[in-house]
Design a protein around this motif. Sequence first.
Motif, PDB file in Angstrom:
ATOM      1  N   HIS A 363     -41.796  66.079  69.619  1.00  0.00           N
ATOM      2  CA  HIS A 363     -41.608  66.289  68.174  1.00  0.00           C
ATOM      3  C   HIS A 363     -42.080  66.752  66.909  1.00  0.00           C
ATOM      4  N   SER A 364     -43.642  67.210  67.861  1.00  0.00           N
ATOM      5  CA  SER A 364     -44.875  68.132  66.615  1.00  0.00           C
ATOM      6  C   SER A 364     -44.297  69.117  66.814  1.00  0.00           C
ATOM      7  N   SER A 365     -45.268  69.562  65.049  1.00  0.00           N
ATOM      8  CA  SER A 365     -44.670  71.633  65.629  1.00  0.00           C
ATOM      9  C   SER A 365     -45.791  72.270  65.183  1.00  0.00           C
ATOM     10  N   SER A 366     -46.148  73.612  64.688  1.00  0.00           N
ATOM     11  CA  SER A 366     -47.481  74.569  64.063  1.00  0.00           C
ATOM     12  C   SER A 366     -46.574  76.001  63.999  1.00  0.00           C
ATOM     13  N   VAL A 367     -47.053  76.419  62.855  1.00  0.00           N
ATOM     14  CA  VAL A 367     -46.605  77.782  62.550  1.00  0.00           C
ATOM     15  C   VAL A 367     -47.945  78.702  61.807  1.00  0.00           C
ATOM     16  N   LEU A 368     -48.220  79.492  62.699  1.00  0.00           N
ATOM     17  CA  LEU A 368     -48.996  80.211  61.956  1.00  0.00           C
ATOM     18  C   LEU A 368     -48.753  80.584  60.655  1.00  0.00           C
ATOM     19  N   LEU A 369     -49.177  80.824  59.748  1.00  0.00           N
ATOM     20  CA  LEU A 369     -49.095  81.163  58.210  1.00  0.00           C
ATOM     21  C   LEU A 369     -50.071  82.597  58.202  1.00  0.00           C
ATOM     22  N   ARG A 370     -49.520  83.478  56.646  1.00  0.00           N
ATOM     23  CA  ARG A 370     -49.627  84.610  56.784  1.00  0.00           C
ATOM     24  C   ARG A 370     -51.681  84.702  56.159  1.00  0.00           C
ATOM     25  N   MET A 447     -58.982  96.741  64.522  1.00  0.00           N
ATOM     26  CA  MET A 447     -57.896  96.788  64.803  1.00  0.00           C
ATOM     27  C   MET A 447     -56.471  96.233  63.646  1.00  0.00           C
ATOM     28  N   VAL A 448     -55.805  96.820  64.411  1.00  0.00           N
ATOM     29  CA  VAL A 448     -55.012  96.620  63.508  1.00  0.00           C
ATOM     30  C   VAL A 448     -53.665  95.420  64.015  1.00  0.00           C
ATOM     31  N   THR A 449     -52.701  94.931  63.865  1.00  0.00           N
ATOM     32  CA  THR A 449     -52.100  93.605  64.319  1.00  0.00           C
ATOM     33  C   THR A 449     -51.052  94.060  63.387  1.00  0.00           C
ATOM     34  N   MET A 450     -49.424  93.150  63.881  1.00  0.00           N
ATOM     35  CA  MET A 450     -48.581  92.445  63.735  1.00  0.00           C
ATOM     36  C   MET A 450     -47.746  91.727  64.979  1.00  0.00           C
ATOM     37  N   ILE A 451     -47.103  90.500  63.831  1.00  0.00           N
ATOM     38  CA  ILE A 451     -46.596  89.257  64.253  1.00  0.00           C
ATOM     39  C   ILE A 451     -45.311  89.023  63.789  1.00  0.00           C
ATOM     40  N   ALA A 452     -45.219  88.857  64.753  1.00  0.00           N
ATOM     41  CA  ALA A 452     -43.033  88.104  64.886  1.00  0.00           C
ATOM     42  C   ALA A 452     -43.917  86.488  64.298  1.00  0.00           C
ATOM     43  N   PRO A 453     -43.640  85.892  62.948  1.00  0.00           N
ATOM     44  CA  PRO A 453     -43.415  84.711  62.508  1.00  0.00           C
ATOM     45  C   PRO A 453     -42.327  83.834  63.788  1.00  0.00           C
ATOM     46  N   SER A 454     -42.948  82.698  64.396  1.00  0.00           N
ATOM     47  CA  SER A 454     -42.299  82.184  65.467  1.00  0.00           C
ATOM     48  C   SER A 454     -41.120  81.074  65.000  1.00  0.00           C
ATOM     49  N   PHE A 455     -40.495  80.554  65.546  1.00  0.00           N
ATOM     50  CA  PHE A 455     -39.882  79.293  65.602  1.00  0.00           C
ATOM     51  C   PHE A 455     -40.028  78.527  66.299  1.00  0.00           C
ATOM     52  N   THR A 456     -40.603  77.276  66.238  1.00  0.00           N
ATOM     53  CA  THR A 456     -41.797  76.325  66.629  1.00  0.00           C
ATOM     54  C   THR A 456     -40.743  74.784  66.668  1.00  0.00           C
ATOM     55  N   HIS A 458     -40.595  71.479  70.292  1.00  0.00           N
ATOM     56  CA  HIS A 458     -40.898  71.248  71.239  1.00  0.00           C
ATOM     57  C   HIS A 458     -41.645  72.538  72.484  1.00  0.00           C
ATOM     58  N   SER A 459     -42.647  72.448  72.070  1.00  0.00           N
ATOM     59  CA  SER A 459     -43.701  72.665  72.431  1.00  0.00           C
ATOM     60  C   SER A 459     -43.683  73.844  72.589  1.00  0.00           C
ATOM     61  N   PHE A 460     -42.904  75.123  72.206  1.00  0.00           N
ATOM     62  CA  PHE A 460     -42.732  76.675  72.501  1.00  0.00           C
ATOM     63  C   PHE A 460     -41.806  77.330  71.039  1.00  0.00           C
ATOM     64  N   SER A 461     -42.996  78.242  70.725  1.00  0.00           N
ATOM     65  CA  SER A 461     -43.059  78.602  69.472  1.00  0.00           C
ATOM     66  C   SER A 461     -42.468  79.963  69.891  1.00  0.00           C
ATOM     67  N   MET A 462     -40.870  80.214  69.453  1.00  0.00           N
ATOM     68  CA  MET A 462     -39.757  80.985  70.181  1.00  0.00           C
ATOM     69  C   MET A 462     -40.085  82.097  69.317  1.00  0.00           C
ATOM     70  N   ASN A 463     -39.493  83.472  69.909  1.00  0.00           N
ATOM     71  CA  ASN A 463     -39.842  84.636  69.202  1.00  0.00           C
ATOM     72  C   ASN A 463     -40.427  85.469  68.675  1.00  0.00           C
ATOM     73  N   GLN A 464     -41.477  84.683  68.795  1.00  0.00           N
ATOM     74  CA  GLN A 464     -43.014  84.925  68.408  1.00  0.00           C
ATOM     75  C   GLN A 464     -43.710  86.166  69.452  1.00  0.00           C
ATOM     76  N   ARG A 465     -44.193  87.048  68.593  1.00  0.00           N
ATOM     77  CA  ARG A 465     -44.909  88.202  69.012  1.00  0.00           C
ATOM     78  C   ARG A 465     -45.563  88.955  68.452  1.00  0.00           C
ATOM     79  N   LEU A 466     -46.335  89.940  69.352  1.00  0.00           N
ATOM     80  CA  LEU A 466     -47.826  90.159  68.999  1.00  0.00           C
ATOM     81  C   LEU A 466     -48.169  91.447  69.036  1.00  0.00           C
ATOM     82  N   LEU A 467     -48.430  92.301  68.358  1.00  0.00           N
ATOM     83  CA  LEU A 467     -48.216  94.030  68.727  1.00  0.00           C
ATOM     84  C   LEU A 467     -49.764  94.502  68.383  1.00  0.00           C
ATOM     85  N   VAL A 468     -50.727  95.050  68.980  1.00  0.00           N
ATOM     86  CA  VAL A 468     -51.601  95.935  68.946  1.00  0.00           C
ATOM     87  C   VAL A 468     -51.587  97.291  68.110  1.00  0.00           C
TER      88      VAL A 468
END
Length: 519
Positions: A363-370, A447-456, A458-468
């Motif tokens: 029951h821990s979690s983590s997300v990327l910040l801006r 490099m230019v990247t765009m990231i969809a932030p995740s809903f994290t 139970h150890s799974f970051s749902m919906n995260q996505r990175l495009l170069v």
Amino acid sequence: MTPPALALCFFLSFLLWHDAAGGGKWDLLLSNAGISAMHMQLLHTDRVVMFDRTAFGNSNISLPKGKCVHDPDDPVSRLDCTAHSVEYDVRTNSVRPLTVLTNIWCSSGAVFPDGTLAQTGGNGQGDHVVRLYKPCTDNNSCDWQEITKGLSQKRCSIPNNPPRRGPTDYYSLPFLQQTFDHRETDNHLYPFVFLNVDGNLFIFANNRAILFDYTNSKIIRTYPTLPGGDPRNYPSTGSAVLLPLKGNAGAAEVLLCGGALKGACDRARNGDFVKALDTCGRIRINDPNPQWVMEIMPSARVMGDMLLLPNGNVLIINGAGTGTAAWELGRSPVLSPVLYYPDNQPGSRFEVQNPTSTPRMYHSSSVLLRDGRVLVGGSNPHEFYNFFNFPTDLTLQSFSPAYLDPQFGNLRPKILSPISGSNIGYGQQIPIRFIVAPGQLVQSTIMVTMIAPSFTTHSFSMNQRLLVLDRGDVMPVGGSVYQLMVRTPASSNLAPAGYYLLFVVHKDIPSEGIWIHIP
């Protein structure tokens, strides 16, 4: 300051960020966030919505006066005047309580294109509920809105095989029943799901994966069983990411790491906490004959989170070295994150980072910040709030990858335009203007990247996505200002509509992100 003193100062600064194992820096943000951050989602307001479960008993943050909740699922406190969801403001490093009426334990979530967080299911009386959180920044008046019968099927930790798609929009997916392990506890819950570049869903459960055409309720590809055959989903909880998608190519690659041996959950229930898995599997899901390629992590890990960083590398963080997920079943906290470099040669892809002193277990979690930091919270391996023996953790920390080390400040780009919040369309050429310190720019490394932030959770970051993004040449504008053209993703199969973080990366050092929006 004398040259020896300067050298000593630099050396001490270096030690704060690096040791023999690797890099990165940990900071305590809040000693009491009020709740254990079991679920997290970063919103385009730079606020993070977090929640645990309503049946933990009283949390450590009060609801506003008069907002007590009656929860029949809570055996400890039938009338609860404390919050089980909070909004964390990154800018002010503060939390405020939010109100949930029904149990949101073991649920999922995603952000709608307009930025509204939709959260589905839960436990007990919350298992049919849809909850909506529309963010606001003006007067902090926004709160959860609940749709009591929003789901026609319960969504929690109960395996189900809904009937064929019909008026109620069910999908028939026997795969979830076939991967259910009746010999022990499930091992197919919280399956790893990714939107493929062809619009179909890659779904991994237990030790197998399929490509699912959800519009026609049809399996169109079955992938080889993961070598070794050990389970990777709850409670043998590994994690997975869709590796960065480059340009508008059709390649898509999934990386899956960690988990537990067959039978590990039942053994843990009997006091035998066996070593977690130290293997990763990597597969190119659109190849004509896709095969898993296995790699070995520096250490075994179960219940780890995997996050995509702005420079395209993968951070593996949190978790335990023995046992499994579920209450009281994990031991040996893994305190050191690991960086995974997808473009390196096999054998040189992992790098151990500096450790935290705070266990982040079940029951821990983590997300990327801006700003490029990783927000880390939660950990409660107990049925209720319990501050002994791997205590319920109410703290929030940040992990700053080494790319935020001040010594790289002269390499770090700063985006000038577009402005944060700008709308973009599919298949467009858009200009990106940025600053790099004079004399530092190496064009080939931009490099230019765009990231969809995740809903994290139970150890799974749902919906995260990175495009170069495909880019043109970097052109000087004047002084230390530069501009380049990038092509936005071609379709919603590559980048579903919604809010993304856009970064300019120079020599592996990302800028602070800006929000962009695909309406």
